[in-house]
Write a protein that holds these residues in place. Structure first.
Motif, PDB file in Angstrom:
ATOM      1  N   ALA A  79      60.795  -4.322  -5.956  1.00  0.00           N
ATOM      2  CA  ALA A  79      60.060  -3.858  -4.641  1.00  0.00           C
ATOM      3  C   ALA A  79      59.976  -4.865  -3.678  1.00  0.00           C
ATOM      4  CB  ALA A  79      58.637  -3.240  -4.834  1.00  0.00           C
ATOM      5  N   GLY A  80      59.505  -6.069  -4.181  1.00  0.00           N
ATOM      6  CA  GLY A  80      59.420  -7.364  -2.955  1.00  0.00           C
ATOM      7  C   GLY A  80      61.027  -7.657  -2.464  1.00  0.00           C
ATOM      8  N   ALA A  81      61.545  -7.502  -3.363  1.00  0.00           N
ATOM      9  CA  ALA A  81      63.184  -7.949  -2.683  1.00  0.00           C
ATOM     10  C   ALA A  81      63.697  -6.611  -1.766  1.00  0.00           C
ATOM     11  CB  ALA A  81      64.339  -8.082  -3.930  1.00  0.00           C
ATOM     12  N   VAL A  82      63.469  -5.558  -2.170  1.00  0.00           N
ATOM     13  CA  VAL A  82      63.781  -4.436  -1.376  1.00  0.00           C
ATOM     14  C   VAL A  82      63.014  -4.407   0.246  1.00  0.00           C
ATOM     15  CG1 VAL A  82      63.709  -1.915  -0.742  1.00  0.00           C
ATOM     16  CG2 VAL A  82      64.348  -2.870  -2.828  1.00  0.00           C
ATOM     17  N   ALA A  83      61.742  -4.855   0.033  1.00  0.00           N
ATOM     18  CA  ALA A  83      61.064  -5.098   1.254  1.00  0.00           C
ATOM     19  C   ALA A  83      61.499  -6.434   1.975  1.00  0.00           C
ATOM     20  CB  ALA A  83      59.584  -5.450   0.949  1.00  0.00           C
ATOM     21  N   ALA A  84      61.773  -7.499   1.434  1.00  0.00           N
ATOM     22  CA  ALA A  84      62.421  -8.590   2.217  1.00  0.00           C
ATOM     23  C   ALA A  84      63.777  -8.358   2.808  1.00  0.00           C
ATOM     24  CB  ALA A  84      62.736  -9.696   1.089  1.00  0.00           C
ATOM     25  N   PHE A  85      64.689  -7.508   2.179  1.00  0.00           N
ATOM     26  CA  PHE A  85      65.788  -7.507   2.607  1.00  0.00           C
ATOM     27  C   PHE A  85      65.845  -6.233   3.930  1.00  0.00           C
ATOM     28  CE2 PHE A  85      67.776  -8.409  -1.557  1.00  0.00           C
ATOM     29  CZ  PHE A  85      68.428  -9.525  -1.102  1.00  0.00           C
ATOM     30  N   LEU A  86      64.924  -5.297   3.706  1.00  0.00           N
ATOM     31  CA  LEU A  86      64.780  -4.313   4.846  1.00  0.00           C
ATOM     32  C   LEU A  86      64.230  -4.938   5.905  1.00  0.00           C
ATOM     33  CD1 LEU A  86      63.616  -1.321   2.829  1.00  0.00           C
ATOM     34  CD2 LEU A  86      65.926  -1.593   3.802  1.00  0.00           C
ATOM     35  N   TRP A  87      63.182  -5.671   5.827  1.00  0.00           N
ATOM     36  CA  TRP A  87      62.652  -6.653   6.861  1.00  0.00           C
ATOM     37  C   TRP A  87      63.486  -7.421   7.595  1.00  0.00           C
ATOM     38  CZ3 TRP A  87      60.477 -12.153   6.688  1.00  0.00           C
ATOM     39  CH2 TRP A  87      59.663 -12.519   7.704  1.00  0.00           C
ATOM     40  N   CYS A  88      64.613  -8.198   6.884  1.00  0.00           N
ATOM     41  CA  CYS A  88      65.540  -9.111   7.397  1.00  0.00           C
ATOM     42  C   CYS A  88      66.810  -8.224   8.030  1.00  0.00           C
ATOM     43  CB  CYS A  88      65.738 -10.343   6.269  1.00  0.00           C
ATOM     44  SG  CYS A  88      64.729 -10.986   5.839  1.00  0.00           S
ATOM     45  N   GLY A  89      66.701  -7.240   8.087  1.00  0.00           N
ATOM     46  CA  GLY A  89      67.812  -6.406   8.844  1.00  0.00           C
ATOM     47  C   GLY A  89      69.255  -5.925   7.863  1.00  0.00           C
ATOM     48  N   VAL A  90      68.793  -5.616   6.576  1.00  0.00           N
ATOM     49  CA  VAL A  90      69.824  -4.960   5.885  1.00  0.00           C
ATOM     50  C   VAL A  90      69.186  -3.427   5.822  1.00  0.00           C
ATOM     51  CG1 VAL A  90      70.648  -4.785   3.609  1.00  0.00           C
ATOM     52  CG2 VAL A  90      69.972  -6.849   4.362  1.00  0.00           C
ATOM     53  N   SER A  91      70.366  -2.563   6.139  1.00  0.00           N
ATOM     54  CA  SER A  91      70.143  -1.385   6.283  1.00  0.00           C
ATOM     55  C   SER A  91      69.784  -0.567   4.875  1.00  0.00           C
ATOM     56  CB  SER A  91      71.356  -0.308   7.127  1.00  0.00           C
ATOM     57  OG  SER A  91      72.455  -0.416   5.937  1.00  0.00           O
ATOM     58  N   ALA A  92      69.101   0.524   5.162  1.00  0.00           N
ATOM     59  CA  ALA A  92      68.658   1.277   3.741  1.00  0.00           C
ATOM     60  C   ALA A  92      70.020   1.745   3.055  1.00  0.00           C
ATOM     61  CB  ALA A  92      67.850   2.400   4.255  1.00  0.00           C
ATOM     62  N   ARG A  93      70.872   2.034   3.944  1.00  0.00           N
ATOM     63  CA  ARG A  93      72.213   2.790   3.322  1.00  0.00           C
ATOM     64  C   ARG A  93      73.088   1.566   2.622  1.00  0.00           C
ATOM     65  NH1 ARG A  93      77.580   1.132   3.077  1.00  0.00           N
ATOM     66  NH2 ARG A  93      78.687   2.969   2.627  1.00  0.00           N
ATOM     67  N   ASP A  94      73.123   0.446   3.028  1.00  0.00           N
ATOM     68  CA  ASP A  94      73.857  -0.871   2.560  1.00  0.00           C
ATOM     69  C   ASP A  94      72.968  -1.000   1.357  1.00  0.00           C
ATOM     70  OD1 ASP A  94      75.733  -0.660   4.340  1.00  0.00           O
ATOM     71  OD2 ASP A  94      75.228  -2.647   5.287  1.00  0.00           O
TER      72      ASP A  94
END
Length: 674
Positions: free
Chosen positions: A16-31
């Motif tokens: 969950a932390g990794a997902v939050a970090a990636f979304l915060w840093c601009g990775v799209s939910a789709r990717d």
């Protein structure tokens, strides 16, 4: 088999932390979604099933998943190579789908969906400890890569991206930044990213700068803990092995003289190292447990040939130590050591002759080359070598506590790997000090051996000695005399060995305590907020221009550019300039040549000072941009197949080429040679 939900809590929290970090840093939910789906169903699932079938599975679910992911990566890469070679990269999915179907349809294979009965569960405290380590690595990566704009990222990131683009479109690959230059480098990790990009549609830049290396890093943490558990006999040894591997650093004896103990903080800065380390760990695990799973070992070793061949000579050294010592003790050499040694030797020859074309990338036998670069007299180098060994002992001095355990085959294996890594760092030389990757490759196995040695010592004495050394290390202030810093601790250690029956305990404790202050500073420094740097070294419009060129050209088109040098003070030309090829996914006639075999093989001193090998080509290339003419354009097009020109704002090129794209910083022209 019943799974306790609480046992998955640490993994769920970290994910969950990794997902939050990636979304915060601009990775799209789709990717992020398709990446996780492919990694889980297309790589980890078939890898885990094959690991269970070929290697007998592990003692815990954690082992099956971590080792299965590594095995899945190996299968994926080995499948991608022929798929890309025949021009159908999506065929990489066939082996994964075939494995899953076979394990569904064949009755004898269905039992592997459940796995073997769990022999041991990862204790909750250990699971949370490992989750904490992975969380730390996520925070560090977020601060120093994920949230950093592509234009301002670490200098080598465009190089990694360029190689992904190369392997995505060409096989066999060549160096994309210099047309005609052989790629004498470890490139299988880029094949893995290229395969992922083809299957998921995720941009290579998102994989290189964000997503791909984190799962590899997390699985490596788990495998180090598992191997530490096997050799140390308890989960505490496994957790301690992870701590030493990632967080214990050699002492910084002087502000400007650092004797690197080569931490593993190269997760994304060197994806080849990260990928190779992950593939190597299950091999060591199989050999340490004396499993004769030759098929599984062979697949992993074959993938290692192009992932990071650094590990193959280390494995050979470890197996040679086991065979020599146990052969002397038992008066026979067992097949369980000879067979993998033969397999590793064959793979090493394949890597050197076939993949790397006998290129050495500048690596040569040059004893103490790392120390000779320091501003000291030649007669001081032997003393520096002793000091360096002292620094290494501060991290791995616990090996001295092994006693007779050092003669056990698994311990001999990791000690042989560790000795080879240290020896290579001292004996070899490289223009960019890349011989230190041998030391980094051996670091987990030295750490496991050191923890096993310390675990055999009386803990109260160890803690008291470490506390005393820690206090002393804060009192001693680094000065100009390296010997003056080291000798007090050596005297303490020698004195303890002479007057105390358990002198080895104090020696180990003193060494470890001396490393603590530097370790605390380094570990804290990796997660402290960074100050704003000097700004991007890549123009803001470069990524947009590169992607336009990629979308409007063919993979076989050749690009010419006059961009060769990074704007870095102190160098006439820092030729680590790779972003034209990286962003366009196209081969460039001449861009940056810093990592070319023709550069590194000629380097004496700094490789950044070595001029391009083919000066005639470079002059012809740059002449077109400096003084455009139809004749120059025709020569580049006919001799080298150049079709596109990529540069800054240069209206003069309109005389010989058609402007196809332009923004505030960058222009793309198409050559008109009729």
């Amino acid at each position: 088999m019943t799974l306790r939900p609480a046992g998955w809590a640490p993994a769920v929290v970290v994910c969950a932390g990794a997902v939050a970090a990636f979304l915060w840093c601009g990775v799209s939910a789709r990717d992020l979604g398709v990446f996780c789906a492919y990694l889980g169903l297309g790589v980890a699932l078939p890898g885990t099933l094959l690991w269970r079938a070929l290697a007998g599975g592990g003692r815990s679910i954690a082992e099956d998943v971590a080792a299965g992911l590594a095995f899945g990566y190996a299968v994926e890469v080995l499948a991608y190579l022929p798929a890309r070679a025949v021009g159908a990269p999506l065929l990489v999915l066939v082996p994964s789908a075939g494995v899953v179907c076979a394990f569904v349809c064949v009755p004898r294979l269905r039992r592997h969906w459940r796995g073997a009965p769990v022999k041991e569960r990862l204790p909750a405290w250990c699971a949370w400890a490992l989750a904490g380590v992975v969380a730390y690595l996520i925070v560090w990566s977020t601060l120093f890569l994920y949230r950093v704009p592509v234009e301002s990222a670490y200098v080598d990131m465009p190089y990694h991206l360029a190689l992904v683009g190369e392997v995505k479109h060409h096989l066999p690959p060549a160096l994309p930044t210099v047309v005609g230059e052989r790629l004498s480098y470890h490139w299988f990790v880029y094949a893995e990213m290229a395969a992922t990009s083809w299957v998921t549609g995720v941009e290579p830049a998102t994989l290189v700068y964000r997503l791909s290396t984190l799962p590899m890093t997390a699985a490596m943490v788990v495998l180090v803990a598992l191997l530490g558990r096997r050799l140390g006999g308890r989960w505490g040894a496994g957790a301690a092995a992870v701590g030493v591997t990632y967080f214990l650093f050699g002492p910084a004896l002087q502000e400007n003289v650092v004797f690197s103990t080569r931490s593993m903080f190269t997760a994304w800065a060197s994806p080849t190292q990260t990928f190779g380390a992950l593939l190597f760990a299950p091999v060591v695990l199989l050999l340490a447990e004396r499993r004769r799973a030759w098929a599984a070992t062979g697949v992993l070793l074959l993938a290692l040939t192009g992932a990071k061949a650094t590990f193959l000579p280390l494995l050979l050294a470890g197996l040679a130590v086991v065979a020599a010592v146990r052969g002397t003790v038992e008066r026979r050499v067992r097949a369980e050591w000879v067979v993998p040694a033969g397999m590793a030797l064959v793979c090493l020859l394949v890597a050197q002759v076939v993949l790397f074309g006998r290129g050495a990338q500048g690596t040569a036998v040059e004893p103490l080359a790392l120390l000779r670069k320091l501003p000291v007299a030649d007669d001081a180098v032997p003393l520096l070598a002793v000091v360096y060994l002292f620094c290494l002992a501060c991290v791995w001095g616990g090996v001295a506590g092994l006693g007779r355990r050092a003669l056990e085959p698994p311990m001999l294996l990791v000690l042989g790997i560790g000795a080879a890594g240290v020896g290579a760092a001292f004996v070899l030389g490289h223009p960019a000090d890349s011989q230190l990757y041998f030391l980094e490759s051996a670091r987990p196995y030295l750490s496991i051996a050191a923890v096993c040695g310390v675990s055999a010592l009386p803990w109260p004495v160890v803690l008291m000695g470490a506390a005393a050394a820690l206090a002393a290390s804060f009192v001693v202030v680094p000065g100009d005399a390296l010997a003056g810093l080291v000798l007090p601790y050596l005297v303490l250690g020698v004195g303890a060995a002479l007057v105390w029956r358990r002198g080895i305990v104090l020696v180990v404790a003193l060494l470890a305590g001396y490393a603590v202050p530097t370790s605390v500073r380094e570990v804290a420094g990796h997660v402290l907020p960074i100050e704003e740097g000097p700004g991007p070294l890549i123009p803001a419009g470069a990524l947009e221009a590169g992607r336009w060129l990629r979308d409007h050209s063919a993979p076989g088109d050749v690009v010419a550019t006059d961009l060769h040098c990074r704007p870095v003070a102190g160098y006439a030309c820092d030729s680590r300039h790779f972003w034209v090829s990286a962003f366009s996914e196209r081969r460039v006639l001449v861009e940056g040549w810093a990592y070319a075999e023709s550069t590194l093989s000629r380097a004496v001193g700094s490789y950044l000072q070595v001029p391009f090998a083919n000066q005639a080509r470079l002059k012809a290339n740059d002449a077109l941009f400096a003084r455009p003419s139809a004749g120059k354009a025709r020569r580049l097009a006919r001799r080298h197949g150049v079709r596109w020109l990529f540069t800054g704002i240069n209206p003069e090129l309109g005389k010989v080429a058609r402007l196809r794209f332009q923004n505030a910083t960058t222009s793309v022209y198409e050559l008109v040679t009729e």
